[in-house]
Design a protein around this motif. Structure first.
Motif, PDB file in Angstrom:
ATOM      1  N   ILE A  95       0.842  -1.193   0.000  1.00  0.00           N
ATOM      2  CA  ILE A  95       0.000   0.000   0.000  1.00  0.00           C
ATOM      3  C   ILE A  95       0.879   1.245   0.000  1.00  0.00           C
ATOM      4  O   ILE A  95       0.603   2.227  -0.700  1.00  0.00           O
ATOM      5  CB  ILE A  95      -0.945   0.005   1.210  1.00  0.00           C
ATOM      6  CG1 ILE A  95      -1.948  -1.158   1.103  1.00  0.00           C
ATOM      7  CG2 ILE A  95      -1.692   1.329   1.320  1.00  0.00           C
ATOM      8  CD1 ILE A  95      -2.868  -1.296   2.302  1.00  0.00           C
ATOM      9  N   ALA A  96       1.982   1.199   0.778  1.00  0.00           N
ATOM     10  CA  ALA A  96       2.899   2.345   0.841  1.00  0.00           C
ATOM     11  C   ALA A  96       3.646   2.526  -0.469  1.00  0.00           C
ATOM     12  O   ALA A  96       3.706   3.632  -1.025  1.00  0.00           O
ATOM     13  CB  ALA A  96       3.875   2.158   1.995  1.00  0.00           C
ATOM     14  N   THR A  97       4.238   1.453  -0.995  1.00  0.00           N
ATOM     15  CA  THR A  97       5.011   1.569  -2.232  1.00  0.00           C
ATOM     16  C   THR A  97       4.115   1.887  -3.424  1.00  0.00           C
ATOM     17  O   THR A  97       4.476   2.686  -4.291  1.00  0.00           O
ATOM     18  CB  THR A  97       5.791   0.275  -2.511  1.00  0.00           C
ATOM     19  OG1 THR A  97       4.873  -0.838  -2.585  1.00  0.00           O
ATOM     20  CG2 THR A  97       6.812   0.001  -1.421  1.00  0.00           C
ATOM     21  N   GLY A  98       2.932   1.254  -3.461  1.00  0.00           N
ATOM     22  CA  GLY A  98       2.018   1.530  -4.564  1.00  0.00           C
ATOM     23  C   GLY A  98       1.535   2.965  -4.549  1.00  0.00           C
ATOM     24  O   GLY A  98       1.448   3.617  -5.594  1.00  0.00           O
ATOM     25  N   SER A  99       1.241   3.490  -3.348  1.00  0.00           N
ATOM     26  CA  SER A  99       0.771   4.863  -3.234  1.00  0.00           C
ATOM     27  C   SER A  99       1.857   5.852  -3.636  1.00  0.00           C
ATOM     28  O   SER A  99       1.573   6.883  -4.262  1.00  0.00           O
ATOM     29  CB  SER A  99       0.320   5.151  -1.794  1.00  0.00           C
ATOM     30  OG  SER A  99      -0.749   4.314  -1.433  1.00  0.00           O
ATOM     31  N   PHE A 100       3.122   5.536  -3.279  1.00  0.00           N
ATOM     32  CA  PHE A 100       4.210   6.473  -3.567  1.00  0.00           C
ATOM     33  C   PHE A 100       4.714   6.355  -5.009  1.00  0.00           C
ATOM     34  O   PHE A 100       4.705   7.334  -5.759  1.00  0.00           O
ATOM     35  CB  PHE A 100       5.378   6.240  -2.599  1.00  0.00           C
ATOM     36  CG  PHE A 100       6.522   7.195  -2.802  1.00  0.00           C
ATOM     37  CD1 PHE A 100       6.441   8.491  -2.326  1.00  0.00           C
ATOM     38  CD2 PHE A 100       7.669   6.804  -3.472  1.00  0.00           C
ATOM     39  CE1 PHE A 100       7.491   9.379  -2.523  1.00  0.00           C
ATOM     40  CE2 PHE A 100       8.715   7.676  -3.676  1.00  0.00           C
ATOM     41  CZ  PHE A 100       8.631   8.971  -3.193  1.00  0.00           C
ATOM     42  N   PHE A 101       5.146   5.161  -5.401  1.00  0.00           N
ATOM     43  CA  PHE A 101       5.786   5.008  -6.713  1.00  0.00           C
ATOM     44  C   PHE A 101       4.787   5.039  -7.872  1.00  0.00           C
ATOM     45  O   PHE A 101       5.135   5.461  -8.975  1.00  0.00           O
ATOM     46  CB  PHE A 101       6.591   3.711  -6.763  1.00  0.00           C
ATOM     47  CG  PHE A 101       7.787   3.705  -5.868  1.00  0.00           C
ATOM     48  CD1 PHE A 101       8.868   4.530  -6.124  1.00  0.00           C
ATOM     49  CD2 PHE A 101       7.838   2.890  -4.747  1.00  0.00           C
ATOM     50  CE1 PHE A 101       9.981   4.538  -5.296  1.00  0.00           C
ATOM     51  CE2 PHE A 101       8.946   2.885  -3.908  1.00  0.00           C
ATOM     52  CZ  PHE A 101      10.013   3.710  -4.177  1.00  0.00           C
ATOM     53  N   ILE A 102       3.566   4.584  -7.629  1.00  0.00           N
ATOM     54  CA  ILE A 102       2.560   4.557  -8.702  1.00  0.00           C
ATOM     55  C   ILE A 102       1.541   5.678  -8.529  1.00  0.00           C
ATOM     56  O   ILE A 102       1.270   6.434  -9.466  1.00  0.00           O
ATOM     57  CB  ILE A 102       1.856   3.185  -8.742  1.00  0.00           C
ATOM     58  CG1 ILE A 102       2.885   2.074  -8.991  1.00  0.00           C
ATOM     59  CG2 ILE A 102       0.785   3.174  -9.835  1.00  0.00           C
ATOM     60  CD1 ILE A 102       2.310   0.676  -8.972  1.00  0.00           C
TER      61      ILE A 102
END
Length: 237
Positions: free
Chosen positions: A182-189
């Motif tokens: 959820i964190a990586t998807g929200s930030f990188f995508i």
């Protein structure tokens, strides 16, 4: 209402946005460390605790911000973040107040979100472009399935009075990995457009965004299916 930003806000809203961004960034770093180091070691425990606190704070701050924007999806996402990190942590380290009615309430919440997400996913699939309010039907159905699996896991845990060995570790690992996603998807995508153009390498950002899901699948294969715990330090429940 348009999406609020740090540059266009002030006062408590600005403070909330900055705090949300800062805690999410800390969670991203700590979660990555916890994912890569030896499981059960001191560094894993410390970074995992930092990730839990920071990610929980980011989720809690996201709820009022999304509510202010009138973004119900954001409100649900913030609560889901808290749900996943809380249930992941209490799988290996019970906290004061955990268990009993709290677990039943969390399970009920997960079942409810799964049902609602399936409904909206089917509605989105029937729309032109297979999307609803900008969210693709596939993403809604994916989230619904994850919530359903989580709720079933909660039910089994409650019925058996707790988990032990590989099952307990698997519950912790997959929920932590999904919270990190959820964190990586929200930030990188999700924030791809704010990343400077010279380093906005879209294929790389997508890989970084979904990387925790590959780790999730690896740990489920290793711990849940093969039950291979070599090199892992497992504390007593």
């Amino acid at each position: 209402m348009e999406k609020v930003t740090i540059a266009a806000s002030s006062g408590f809203l600005w403070l909330g946005l900055v705090s949300h961004f800062g805690s999410a960034l800390i969670a991203l770093v700590a979660g990555t460390i916890a994912l890569l180091v030896a499981k059960g070691g001191k560094l894993h425990k410390k970074s995992g605790m930092v990730f839990t606190i920071a990610m929980g704070a980011a989720g809690a701050l996201a709820v009022p911000i999304a509510a202010y924007e009138g973004n119900i999806n954001g409100v649900v996402a913030g609560i889901l973040v808290i749900y996943f990190v809380y249930t992941a942590m209490t799988a290996v380290k019970p906290m004061p107040g955990s268990g009993g009615i709290v677990d039943v309430a969390l399970m009920t919440f997960a079942f409810a979100i799964a049902a609602i997400s399936y409904w909206y996913g089917l509605v989105a699939w029937s729309r032109p472009g297979h999307a609803l309010n900008g969210v693709p039907a596939a993403m809604r159905l994916f989230l619904a399935t994850i919530c359903l699996l989580a709720a079933i896991g909660d039910l089994r845990t409650i019925r058996e009075g707790g988990l032990h060995g590989p099952r307990r570790l698997a519950r912790h690992l997959w929920r932590m990995c999904f919270a990190l996603f959820i964190a990586t998807g929200s930030f990188f995508i999700g924030q791809m457009k704010v990343i400077p153009a010279p380093i906005r390498i879209i294929p790389l950002l997508i890989v970084l965004g979904v990387a925790p899901l590959f780790f999730l699948l690896y740990w489920m294969w290793r711990v849940r299916l093969r039950r291979r715990l070599t090199g892992l330090i497992i504390a007593a429940p």
